[in-house]
Design an enzyme around this catalytic site. Sequence first.
Site, PDB file in Angstrom:
ATOM      1  N   TRP A 101       0.840  -1.214   0.000  1.00  0.00           N
ATOM      2  CA  TRP A 101       0.000   0.000   0.000  1.00  0.00           C
ATOM      3  C   TRP A 101       0.865   1.250   0.000  1.00  0.00           C
ATOM      4  O   TRP A 101       0.561   2.223  -0.694  1.00  0.00           O
ATOM      5  CB  TRP A 101      -0.974  -0.011   1.169  1.00  0.00           C
ATOM      6  N   ASP A 171      -1.480   6.563   6.449  1.00  0.00           N
ATOM      7  CA  ASP A 171      -2.592   5.689   6.080  1.00  0.00           C
ATOM      8  C   ASP A 171      -2.784   4.713   7.240  1.00  0.00           C
ATOM      9  O   ASP A 171      -1.926   3.870   7.504  1.00  0.00           O
ATOM     10  CB  ASP A 171      -2.212   4.948   4.785  1.00  0.00           C
ATOM     11  N   LYS A 195     -11.716  -1.961   6.881  1.00  0.00           N
ATOM     12  CA  LYS A 195     -10.905  -2.891   7.649  1.00  0.00           C
ATOM     13  C   LYS A 195     -11.408  -2.933   9.099  1.00  0.00           C
ATOM     14  O   LYS A 195     -11.715  -3.986   9.607  1.00  0.00           O
ATOM     15  CB  LYS A 195      -9.425  -2.493   7.626  1.00  0.00           C
TER      16      LYS A 195
HETATM   17  C1  LIG Z   1      -6.993  -2.047   2.073  1.00  0.00           C
HETATM   18  C2  LIG Z   1      -5.996  -0.977   2.172  1.00  0.00           C
HETATM   19  C3  LIG Z   1      -5.890   0.044   1.200  1.00  0.00           C
HETATM   20  C4  LIG Z   1      -6.755   0.067  -0.052  1.00  0.00           C
HETATM   21  O1  LIG Z   1      -8.057   0.385   0.229  1.00  0.00           O
HETATM   22  P1  LIG Z   1      -9.133   0.599  -0.922  1.00  0.00           P
HETATM   23  O2  LIG Z   1     -10.258   1.226  -0.184  1.00  0.00           O
HETATM   24  O3  LIG Z   1      -9.450  -0.741  -1.483  1.00  0.00           O
HETATM   25  O4  LIG Z   1      -8.543   1.509  -1.946  1.00  0.00           O
HETATM   26  C5  LIG Z   1      -4.970   1.036   1.397  1.00  0.00           C
HETATM   27  N1  LIG Z   1      -4.168   1.054   2.474  1.00  0.00           N
HETATM   28  C6  LIG Z   1      -4.222   0.086   3.413  1.00  0.00           C
HETATM   29  C7  LIG Z   1      -3.309   0.147   4.585  1.00  0.00           C
HETATM   30  C8  LIG Z   1      -5.131  -0.950   3.281  1.00  0.00           C
HETATM   31  O5  LIG Z   1      -5.181  -1.911   4.220  1.00  0.00           O
END
Ligand SMILES: *Cc1c(COP(=O)(O)O)cnc(C)c1O
Length: 361
Positions: A101, A171, A195
């Site tokens: 990511w 993030d 998540k």
């Molecule tokens: C799942 C995830 C993403 C991507 O998320 P989307 O909503 O599918 O774009 C980005 N960063 C992290 C840390 C993730 O776990």
Amino acid sequence: MKRVYNFSAGPAVLPEEVLREAAEEMLDYQGTGMSVMEMSHRSAAFQQIIDDAEKDLRELMNIPDNYKVLFLQGGASQQFSAIPMNMMKNGKAGYIVTGQWAKKAYQEGQKYGEAVKLASSEDETFSYIPDCSDLDIPEDADYVYICENNTIYGTKFKTLPNTKGKPLVADVSSCFLSEPVDVSKYGVIWGGVQKNIGPAGVVIMIIREDLIPEETPVANTPTMLKWKTQADNGSMYNTPPCYGIYICGKVFKWIKKMGGLEAMKAHNEKKAAILYNFLDESKLFKGTVRPEDRSLMNVPFVTGDKDMDAKFVKEAKAAGFENLKGHRSVGGMRASIYNAMPIEGVEALVAFMKKFEEENA
Ligand SMILES: *Cc1c(COP(=O)(O)O)cnc(C)c1O
């Protein structure tokens, strides 16, 4: 009705209580005679839902007044572009690459300016967090970017990098609300909710106000990707992900009722310890992450034998433990044990693993 123990990395397990409440309110939300799905986002009832959600989130995370909270669409991935578009005033930013990511964000950053890789753990399949106490950060970098919890690899920053005064952009998709955080240490703290908070379709951005530019430094930034557009319109420049925001709001209330983020942290540490302690003593299974960098949320493990891994995943599924297969890029297994995973789920998983180990030793 049968509920499984769902170890999915995302979309993921939600508190049963929240799902039940949503079911009860499905046809008639609090006397409105309609579902939240059917409601105008300009209605008083929905305004109350989004206002309450923001208020509860601010309370839970103790968000200072000089931070905006935005509820957006487009997934976490869309912000990989929006971040440089809004923040690259000097056309330069530092990225710490600790997994897929972060790497995607870094690659996206390269499209809008100079994205500098400050550190990486790719040399050892992202199984650790590099030392970020004294990085070589360019003087004119606009921000330093991290992925705080690496969903795929199961690592977590236990101390934030020393950004040498640059705004930290983090993030936190897969560790959102899993423990207390000091929001004032971040310029932008943000993540997708699927998540640890709610259904897919909502991204929560918490942005220090001075980092929301009047005009984006990147020319022709789409109106929808300008944070100012969203901030000026209370996340409702266009139709927001109404139903998702409503569920997030219920999860915020659930966390408050559970005792807030301190209580979540204790609950998560307890669960993670059960699993990691077993992995550390198991003869069959082993964790893949450097112990000091282990995530509380995502726990990858392997047997070292692909066929044995596949056998385990198959038998676990048959026994009611879903989604234990590791990410397609790394193989093995991964148990995601987010806030809503009950302690009994982890205890049952470990009991199953012990039994599997005895049978396959
Ligand atoms: C799942 C995830 C993403 C991507 O998320 P989307 O909503 O599918 O774009 C980005 N960063 C992290 C840390 C993730 O776990």
